[in-house]
Design an enzyme around this catalytic site. Sequence first.
Site, PDB file in Angstrom:
ATOM      1  N   ASP A  13       5.902   8.617   2.551  1.00 39.01           N
ATOM      2  CA  ASP A  13       6.149   9.844   3.315  1.00 39.01           C
ATOM      3  C   ASP A  13       4.903  10.707   3.490  1.00 39.01           C
ATOM      4  OD1 ASP A  13       8.833   9.055   3.392  1.00 39.01           O
ATOM      5  OD2 ASP A  13       9.210  10.006   1.460  1.00 39.01           O
ATOM      6  N   GLU A  14       3.766  10.081   3.633  1.00 41.85           N
ATOM      7  CA  GLU A  14       2.503  10.811   3.756  1.00 41.85           C
ATOM      8  C   GLU A  14       2.250  11.275   5.195  1.00 41.85           C
ATOM      9  OE1 GLU A  14       2.805   7.661   2.624  1.00 41.85           O
ATOM     10  OE2 GLU A  14       2.002   7.530   0.587  1.00 41.85           O
ATOM     11  N   LYS A  16       2.599   8.731   7.820  1.00 41.76           N
ATOM     12  CA  LYS A  16       2.054   7.521   8.455  1.00 41.76           C
ATOM     13  C   LYS A  16       2.494   7.423   9.905  1.00 41.76           C
ATOM     14  CE  LYS A  16       4.137   5.078   5.249  1.00 41.76           C
ATOM     15  NZ  LYS A  16       4.551   6.086   4.263  1.00 41.76           N
ATOM     16  N   GLY A  17       3.784   7.768  10.152  1.00 42.39           N
ATOM     17  CA  GLY A  17       4.316   7.679  11.514  1.00 42.39           C
ATOM     18  C   GLY A  17       3.495   8.514  12.476  1.00 42.39           C
ATOM     19  N   LYS A  18       3.147   9.732  12.047  1.00 39.44           N
ATOM     20  CA  LYS A  18       2.360  10.620  12.904  1.00 39.44           C
ATOM     21  C   LYS A  18       0.981  10.016  13.190  1.00 39.44           C
ATOM     22  CE  LYS A  18      -0.048  14.321  11.596  1.00 39.44           C
ATOM     23  NZ  LYS A  18      -0.423  15.687  11.158  1.00 39.44           N
ATOM     24  N   GLY A  40      11.163   5.739   6.657  1.00 38.04           N
ATOM     25  CA  GLY A  40      11.559   6.739   7.643  1.00 38.04           C
ATOM     26  C   GLY A  40      10.277   7.372   8.141  1.00 38.04           C
ATOM     27  N   HIS A  41       9.891   7.047   9.352  1.00 42.34           N
ATOM     28  CA  HIS A  41       8.611   7.517   9.895  1.00 42.34           C
ATOM     29  C   HIS A  41       8.877   8.506  11.023  1.00 42.34           C
ATOM     30  CE1 HIS A  41       6.448   3.655   8.358  1.00 42.34           C
ATOM     31  NE2 HIS A  41       7.032   4.349   7.403  1.00 42.34           N
ATOM     32  N   ARG A 142      15.075 -18.298  -1.907  1.00 42.32           N
ATOM     33  CA  ARG A 142      15.168 -19.287  -0.819  1.00 42.32           C
ATOM     34  C   ARG A 142      16.585 -19.530  -0.310  1.00 42.32           C
ATOM     35  NH1 ARG A 142      11.606 -22.709  -4.627  1.00 42.32           N
ATOM     36  NH2 ARG A 142      12.823 -21.328  -5.953  1.00 42.32           N
ATOM     37  N   GLN A 223       6.298   2.459   3.216  1.00 40.37           N
ATOM     38  CA  GLN A 223       6.168   2.780   1.790  1.00 40.37           C
ATOM     39  C   GLN A 223       4.689   3.074   1.467  1.00 40.37           C
ATOM     40  OE1 GLN A 223       8.306  -0.299   2.510  1.00 40.37           O
ATOM     41  NE2 GLN A 223       9.666   1.385   2.939  1.00 40.37           N
ATOM     42  N   THR A 300      17.080   9.231   3.527  1.00 45.02           N
ATOM     43  CA  THR A 300      18.278   9.537   2.732  1.00 45.02           C
ATOM     44  C   THR A 300      18.575  11.028   2.626  1.00 45.02           C
ATOM     45  OG1 THR A 300      16.939   9.593   0.723  1.00 45.02           O
ATOM     46  CG2 THR A 300      17.967   7.479   1.284  1.00 45.02           C
ATOM     47  N   GLY A 301      17.632  11.877   3.058  1.00 43.42           N
ATOM     48  CA  GLY A 301      17.835  13.326   2.970  1.00 43.42           C
ATOM     49  C   GLY A 301      17.671  13.868   1.555  1.00 43.42           C
ATOM     50  N   ARG A 304      12.567  15.697  -2.077  1.00 47.30           N
ATOM     51  CA  ARG A 304      11.437  14.956  -2.644  1.00 47.30           C
ATOM     52  C   ARG A 304      10.878  15.733  -3.829  1.00 47.30           C
ATOM     53  NH1 ARG A 304       8.991  14.173   3.327  1.00 47.30           N
ATOM     54  NH2 ARG A 304      10.239  12.397   3.978  1.00 47.30           N
ATOM     55  N   VAL A 413      -2.581  19.372  10.428  1.00 49.28           N
ATOM     56  CA  VAL A 413      -2.242  20.798  10.280  1.00 49.28           C
ATOM     57  C   VAL A 413      -0.834  21.104  10.801  1.00 49.28           C
ATOM     58  CG1 VAL A 413      -4.621  21.656  10.245  1.00 49.28           C
ATOM     59  CG2 VAL A 413      -3.467  21.331  12.452  1.00 49.28           C
TER      60      VAL A 413
HETATM   61  P1  GDP Z   1       5.949   8.646   6.770  1.00 49.37           P
HETATM   62  O1  GDP Z   1       7.102   7.964   6.118  1.00 49.37           O
HETATM   63  O2  GDP Z   1       4.668   8.421   6.039  1.00 49.37           O
HETATM   64  O3  GDP Z   1       5.821   8.335   8.225  1.00 49.37           O
HETATM   65  O4  GDP Z   1       6.249  10.215   6.647  1.00 49.37           O
HETATM   66  P2  GDP Z   1       7.677  10.976   6.905  1.00 49.37           P
HETATM   67  O5  GDP Z   1       7.909  11.052   8.350  1.00 49.37           O
HETATM   68  O6  GDP Z   1       8.739  10.398   6.042  1.00 49.37           O
HETATM   69  O7  GDP Z   1       7.356  12.396   6.267  1.00 49.37           O
HETATM   70  C1  GDP Z   1       6.295  13.176   6.688  1.00 49.37           C
HETATM   71  C2  GDP Z   1       6.853  14.516   7.174  1.00 49.37           C
HETATM   72  O8  GDP Z   1       5.778  15.433   7.332  1.00 49.37           O
HETATM   73  C3  GDP Z   1       7.497  14.425   8.546  1.00 49.37           C
HETATM   74  O9  GDP Z   1       8.528  15.382   8.606  1.00 49.37           O
HETATM   75  C4  GDP Z   1       6.362  14.784   9.497  1.00 49.37           C
HETATM   76  O10 GDP Z   1       6.827  15.309  10.720  1.00 49.37           O
HETATM   77  C5  GDP Z   1       5.655  15.828   8.697  1.00 49.37           C
HETATM   78  N1  GDP Z   1       4.186  15.938   8.906  1.00 49.37           N
HETATM   79  C6  GDP Z   1       3.274  14.971   9.122  1.00 49.37           C
HETATM   80  N2  GDP Z   1       2.036  15.473   9.140  1.00 49.37           N
HETATM   81  C7  GDP Z   1       2.158  16.815   8.932  1.00 49.37           C
HETATM   82  C8  GDP Z   1       1.207  17.888   8.814  1.00 49.37           C
HETATM   83  O11 GDP Z   1      -0.006  17.719   8.891  1.00 49.37           O
HETATM   84  N3  GDP Z   1       1.728  19.127   8.574  1.00 49.37           N
HETATM   85  C9  GDP Z   1       3.070  19.360   8.469  1.00 49.37           C
HETATM   86  N4  GDP Z   1       3.483  20.591   8.227  1.00 49.37           N
HETATM   87  N5  GDP Z   1       3.985  18.367   8.575  1.00 49.37           N
HETATM   88  C10 GDP Z   1       3.518  17.106   8.789  1.00 49.37           C
HETATM   89  P1  IMO Z   2       8.173   5.487   4.001  1.00 49.47           P
HETATM   90  O1  IMO Z   2       7.714   4.283   4.784  1.00 49.47           O
HETATM   91  C1  IMO Z   2       9.296   7.079   0.100  1.00 49.47           C
HETATM   92  C2  IMO Z   2      11.371   4.355  -2.640  1.00 49.47           C
HETATM   93  C3  IMO Z   2      12.800   4.710  -3.002  1.00 49.47           C
HETATM   94  C4  IMO Z   2      12.853   4.176  -4.416  1.00 49.47           C
HETATM   95  C5  IMO Z   2      12.032   2.896  -4.326  1.00 49.47           C
HETATM   96  C6  IMO Z   2      12.842   1.619  -4.128  1.00 49.47           C
HETATM   97  O2  IMO Z   2       9.006   6.420   4.780  1.00 49.47           O
HETATM   98  O3  IMO Z   2       7.028   6.126   3.303  1.00 49.47           O
HETATM   99  P2  IMO Z   2      14.112   0.595  -2.031  1.00 49.47           P
HETATM  100  O4  IMO Z   2      15.258   1.120  -1.217  1.00 49.47           O
HETATM  101  O5  IMO Z   2      12.886   0.320  -1.239  1.00 49.47           O
HETATM  102  O6  IMO Z   2      14.506  -0.569  -2.905  1.00 49.47           O
HETATM  103  O7  IMO Z   2      13.772   1.795  -3.059  1.00 49.47           O
HETATM  104  O8  IMO Z   2      11.164   3.062  -3.207  1.00 49.47           O
HETATM  105  N1  IMO Z   2      11.077   4.244  -1.182  1.00 49.47           N
HETATM  106  C7  IMO Z   2      10.406   5.166  -0.482  1.00 49.47           C
HETATM  107  N2  IMO Z   2       9.945   6.382  -0.857  1.00 49.47           N
HETATM  108  N3  IMO Z   2       9.066   6.630   1.352  1.00 49.47           N
HETATM  109  C8  IMO Z   2       9.512   5.398   1.726  1.00 49.47           C
HETATM  110  O9  IMO Z   2       9.192   4.854   2.915  1.00 49.47           O
HETATM  111  C9  IMO Z   2      10.246   4.631   0.805  1.00 49.47           C
HETATM  112  N4  IMO Z   2      10.832   3.420   0.844  1.00 49.47           N
HETATM  113  C10 IMO Z   2      11.317   3.192  -0.383  1.00 49.47           C
HETATM  114  O10 IMO Z   2      13.019   6.092  -2.949  1.00 49.47           O
HETATM  115  O11 IMO Z   2      12.170   5.052  -5.292  1.00 49.47           O
HETATM  116 MG    MG Z   3       8.977   8.412   5.318  1.00 49.52          MG
END
Ligand code: GDP
Ligand code: IMO
Ligand code: MG
Length: 423
Positions: A13-14, A16-18, A40-41, A142, A223, A300-301, A304, A413
């Site tokens: 959740d860093e 990556k999608g953006k 979830g990106h 397998r 991930q 999953t909502g 974090r 930002v």
């Molecule tokens: P991913 O799984 O790595 O693609 O990241 P997620 O989408 O799960 O979570 C990142 C969250 O941070 C999302 O809600 C993005 O819209 C948001 N986001 C990404 N970059 C930034 C940023 O620079 N600033 C802020 N405020 N939100 C960001």
């Molecule tokens: P993105 O791509 C954050 C975590 C779960 C759990 C562990 C194992 O959006 O960054 P799983 O369902 O994969 O067997 O769960 O991995 N997890 C993530 N945490 N971002 C994700 O994906 C994740 N995908 C799995 O919360 O701790």
């Molecule tokens: Mg994510």
Amino acid sequence: MPSKVVMGAQWGDEGKGKVIDILAAKSQVVVRSQGGNNAGHTVQAGGEQYKLHLTPSGILYPDTLCIIGNGVVVDPKVLLEEIDMLTSRGVDVSGLKVDARAHVILPYHIALDGLSEKMRGKGEIGTTGRGIGPCYMDKAERSGIRMHEFLDEATFRRRFKENLAVKNMFIEKVYGEKPLKYEDYVEEYVGYAKRLRPFMADCTVLLHDAIKAGKDVLFEGAQATLLDIDLGTYPYVTSSHPVSGGVCIGSGVGPTVIDECIGVVKAYTTRVGKGPFPTELFDATGDLIRERGGEFGTTTGRPRRCGWFDAVIVRFAVRTSGLGSIAVNKIDTLANLGDIKLCTGYKYRGELLRDFPYSLDILAECEPVYETLPGWEGDLGSVKSYDELPANAKRYIERIEELCDVKVSMVGVGPDRTQILER
Ligand code: GDP
Ligand code: IMO
Ligand code: MG
């Protein structure tokens, strides 16, 4: 033409999608090579927000080839829901392809994910409950059903029946639950298969041809490093290889095609699910970061867990994935928080550790060693260049560079496609 890996360098959740969506403007191919709809990106562009779980984050560009590679585990129902969601919002999905070798997540995988977590009790992993682990278990054992078998009706009916009979033994005899009935699912899944047929391809060939033709390719990590099944915080990990090396196996290319590996981090640290987290904050600052950063799982909502930036983790990611640069997102979220702490190392039984430990027992006892930096004020969302950032925010970024021994090439930002500062 360059092929770039973009991958998570913390616990997911860093943003990556953006970053993928931004870089995809200059790429012709975007490839997912591991994970499934546990990911979830979020992509935000033109006032619209898209939450993508399986579809590569290049899908908003109509001419981009978006590949779901052989290493991904695909829930057909979720993929079709995503295709329908995108189509209904005017996104052209004709560039989407799924590799014939990708394994299929079926209802028994989802049931077994839940049941095994329940049996673990307090020791649960905290999975997303999407059937990811059980599907990768079948692949390693397998017995899994691959996309090409799923799309062949007679083969699917036979294999599904055979597998379900075995899974039901576990469901009934090990977990003491009611078996799943073949008739309750088979027609539904045969229907999904019919709809997915036009998307299936040998993506290893498509990818090879694209690379030969000089196209720019982006490999989209799902991930992150610390969720890698080998290198992450085992057993609190996912079942695939989110490190850069996983890309080759999961998409059928050799390591020589990769020119650059870019890590994505947040300006702080978060994780969902269980397991030790040295810089986790249990105080009001942690709550403030969660609230301001909207730190609730895209899939999953779940709230974090939030903590300070941990340079030990990011150094580990730089080393294990050969990162040449990182993007630091969410620098805006840390504004107006007062002093900011950065973890530079761990104290373990009186000894200073610089490297991320291999044992979770050691990690659980590690105390973060902090450096405190002055914070910054203001709304950074409208800042248009790195130079315009408050001096203390720049100092923070530059300190991250020094501590992690890697160049920071992008600073986020805000969530929108436009809210990125390139350096
Ligand atoms: P991913 O799984 O790595 O693609 O990241 P997620 O989408 O799960 O979570 C990142 C969250 O941070 C999302 O809600 C993005 O819209 C948001 N986001 C990404 N970059 C930034 C940023 O620079 N600033 C802020 N405020 N939100 C960001
Ligand atoms: P993105 O791509 C954050 C975590 C779960 C759990 C562990 C194992 O959006 O960054 P799983 O369902 O994969 O067997 O769960 O991995 N997890 C993530 N945490 N971002 C994700 O994906 C994740 N995908 C799995 O919360 O701790
Ligand atoms: Mg994510």
